[in-house]
Write an enzyme that holds these catalytic residues in place. Structure first.
Site, PDB file in Angstrom:
ATOM      1  N   THR A 180       9.118   0.741 -13.052  1.00 37.43           N
ATOM      2  CA  THR A 180       7.756   0.337 -12.414  1.00 37.43           C
ATOM      3  C   THR A 180       7.594   1.556 -11.288  1.00 37.43           C
ATOM      4  OG1 THR A 180       6.575  -1.089 -11.145  1.00 37.43           O
ATOM      5  CG2 THR A 180       8.899  -1.396 -11.028  1.00 37.43           C
TER       6      THR A 180
ATOM      7  N   GLU B 196       7.887  -6.594 -13.716  1.00 34.47           N
ATOM      8  CA  GLU B 196       8.929  -7.528 -13.542  1.00 34.47           C
ATOM      9  C   GLU B 196       8.771  -8.784 -14.251  1.00 34.47           C
ATOM     10  OE1 GLU B 196       7.283  -5.981 -11.569  1.00 34.47           O
ATOM     11  OE2 GLU B 196       8.508  -4.995  -9.856  1.00 34.47           O
TER      12      GLU B 196
ATOM     13  N   LYS C 288      -4.993  -6.753   8.619  1.00 39.79           N
ATOM     14  CA  LYS C 288      -4.983  -7.666   9.777  1.00 39.79           C
ATOM     15  C   LYS C 288      -5.951  -7.034  11.000  1.00 39.79           C
ATOM     16  CE  LYS C 288      -1.873 -10.949  11.479  1.00 39.79           C
ATOM     17  NZ  LYS C 288      -0.577 -11.471  11.570  1.00 39.79           N
TER      18      LYS C 288
ATOM     19  N   TRP D  82      -6.613 -12.546   8.894  1.00 46.35           N
ATOM     20  CA  TRP D  82      -6.309 -11.549   7.759  1.00 46.35           C
ATOM     21  C   TRP D  82      -7.543 -11.253   7.165  1.00 46.35           C
ATOM     22  CZ3 TRP D  82      -2.295  -9.062   6.978  1.00 46.35           C
ATOM     23  CH2 TRP D  82      -0.888  -9.643   7.463  1.00 46.35           C
TER      24      TRP D  82
END
Ligand code: ADP
Length: 539
Positions: A181, A326, A434, A439
């Protein structure tokens, strides 16, 4: 119950026995050919024989550098069923990473497409461990090279034994595949797939509530076979006797549309950038796509506007899914529950643009500093995943402990989960913005922007801000012949978001830099924006 080993030999045997007349439609540089599974399984045996004769032993890695076509499909099965490990190599990594990956995997043999051979030429002095390079080509002659260990796939296959025995006694936990990956930091990390993981993941692809892949499908994996095994589709498709359309080297949206029309493709899988390009092709051309029962889209967030366009304008059902290298990759998939079908169109679209419900066999949860997040559709936390087709470490890598802890894979993706259990990826941990302690989801703003009729694609990143720590900046690519001002874009967003979410700047670009698999490459974009704004690097 019997302890039957779940391995790929079972899959080949099944296809050979029951689906000999089903076909693979394969596009290569030489053209498009239709090949019956009878021939494919015979060639799988021949290739297994070739590898044996070349001294490939149990557990050895055999690398492939190839597009989606029948020869790559043969390698998908011949390598693991002769006991070795299929290492699919991403063709778009840098030469340096390419050499690293080949050496880290200790590939003994490489199977390389003729047009990708220059990639190997470039690193030939750095990959001394490779004993043989087999070129996959329709032509009689081999590419010109100073390498002496090069052979032709077809010549080797011609002389090989079509009755070569495949390994029947493979332990299901043995490694069948390996895929690296493209990490955003450090070197690529390898993920090893077991026979058992591939087998169970394939079964999951066949569930009606997931992809529902079946014998009656004509499936076209557009997602490359060098990226997470084309989401496992070639494995399941051969096993189930599904007709496969493999679109070959550098498939353009026009090529995809032509293949779909001609071969009456029923389901196709790819990342959002592919489908954006494909939408444009549909808008500019006249293609019959009525055979499509499902476009499977994952790899990054599918913009709501795109889902709407496919479904309302072209009547093509669009299924949004989530996964990672994964995770083999399928983890969640956005299908409505039966009673959610009654919701109004906007609500349904909203739900279908989430990443969706976890597939049977896999467990997910979100955690933050307060523990496990509630199913309220609001609280955010990091997504953790576990199950029989989820990796438990990186291949020969001492950085594994960062991601694999307490029996869970820590994905680095920030999510919320709604009351029904549907997961929404809010952002990747490192891409969240942020601002003043609050957020902001870059993904939400991107999706809103991409729903604008004049916008082709958009990516939102954080830039450092002396007062707010970080502020969002939007990078926008307009569709051809469209014009918008920075103010137009902000005004478009204003009714949709809290004021502090509106990007401070909107930058118009020709193109957004992308990763090797077509995702926005935010690292490169940050550098580009930094230059454009002459700011210091936010990371
Ligand atoms: P890389 O990590 O190099 O991008 P992967 O293909 O394994 O390679 O990417 C997995 C990541 O892609 C996930 O962790 C997630 O951030 C993102 N992703 C995958 N599918 C989706 C989706 N449907 N929506 C949003 N993000 C997604």
């Amino acid at each position: 119950m019997m302890q039957a080993q779940l391995n790929l030999t079972t899959m080949v045997n099944h296809a050979e026995k029951y689906f000999a007349d089903k076909t693979v439609i394969s596009r290569t540089l030489g053209g498009v050919q239709t090949i019956p599974y009878r021939k494919i399984t015979e060639r799988i045996r021949r290739l297994a024989g070739v590898l044996k004769d070349l001294g490939v032993e149990k557990g050895d890695r055999v690398g492939t550098i190839a597009w989606n076509h029948h020869r790559h499909l043969e390698a998908y099965f011949a390598i693991p069923t002769m006991g070795a490990v299929l290492h699919t190599i991403n063709i778009r990594v840098s030469p340096d990473d390419l050499a690293y990956i080949i050496n880290h995997a200790e590939d003994k043999i490489l199977l390389v497409d003729e047009d990708l051979f220059p990639l190997i030429e470039r690193v030939k002095d750095q990959i001394a461990g490779v004993e043989k390079i087999i070129v996959m080509t329709d032509k009689d002659e081999l590419p010109e090279t100073t390498l002496t260990n090069v052979a032709s796939y077809e010549v080797l296959l011609k002389d090989a034994d079509p009755g070569t025995e495949l390994c029947e006694d493979i332990n299901e936990n043995d490694m069948a595949g390996l895929c690296y990956t493209s990490g955003t930091t450090g070197r690529p990390k390898g993920v090893a797939y077991s026979h058992r993981g591939i087998y169970l993941h394939s079964l999951a692809l066949g569930l009606k509530d997931t992809v529902g892949l079946s014998e009656e499908d004509i499936a076209m994996p557009v997602v490359p076979m060098f990226h997470v095994n084309a989401w496992g589709m070639p494995f399941a498709a051969l096993w189930f006797g599904t007709t496969q359309v493999l679109p070959g080297p550098m498939p353009t949206p026009q090529i995809l549309a032509e293949l779909m029309e001609e071969h009456k493709v029923t389901m196709a899988a790819g990342v959002p950038t592919i489908w954006l390009g494909f939408l444009e092709a549909l808008e500019n051309g006249n293609y019959d796509t009525s055979s499509l029962r499902c476009i499977l889209c994952g790899g990054s967030a599918a913009p709501k506007g795109m889902i709407r366009a496919f479904e309302s304008k072209y009547k093509i059902p669009f299924v949004h899914a989530y996964g990672m290298t994964e995770t083999s990759p399928i983890v969640t998939l956005a299908r409505l529950k039966s009673y959610q079908q009654e919701l109004d169109e906007e609500e349904r679209l909203e739900l279908r643009s989430r990443q969706g419900m976890v597939v049977p066999g896999i467990e997910v949860k979100g955690i933050n500093e307060n523990g496990e997040i509630p199913y309220d559709g609001e609280t955010i936390g990091e997504l953790l995943v576990k199950g029989p087709w989820i990796a438990d470490s990186y291949y020969k890598n001492d950085r594994s402990a960062d991601s694999f802890r307490d029996g869970w894979l820590h994905t680095g993706d920030v999510i919320n989960i709604d009351e029904e259990g549907s997961v929404k990826i809010v952002d990747r941990t490192k891409d969240m913005i942020k601002s003043g302690g609050e957020w902001i989801s870059s993904v939400d703003i991107e999706n809103a922007l991409m729903a604008h009729d004049a916008i082709y694609e958009a990516s939102v990143i954080a830039v450092p801000d002396p007062k707010w720590q970080e502020r969002p900046v939007a990078c926008v690519v307009l569709k051809e012949k469209e014009a918008l001002t920075e103010e137009d874009v902000k005004q478009f967003l204003e009714p949709q978001f809290a004021k502090f979410w509106i990007p401070d700047r909107v930058l118009f670009m020709e193109e957004i830099p992308k990763t090797s698999v077509g995702k926005f490459l935010k690292r490169a974009l940050r550098d580009q924006v930094k230059e454009m704004l002459s700011l210091s690097d936010p990371s």
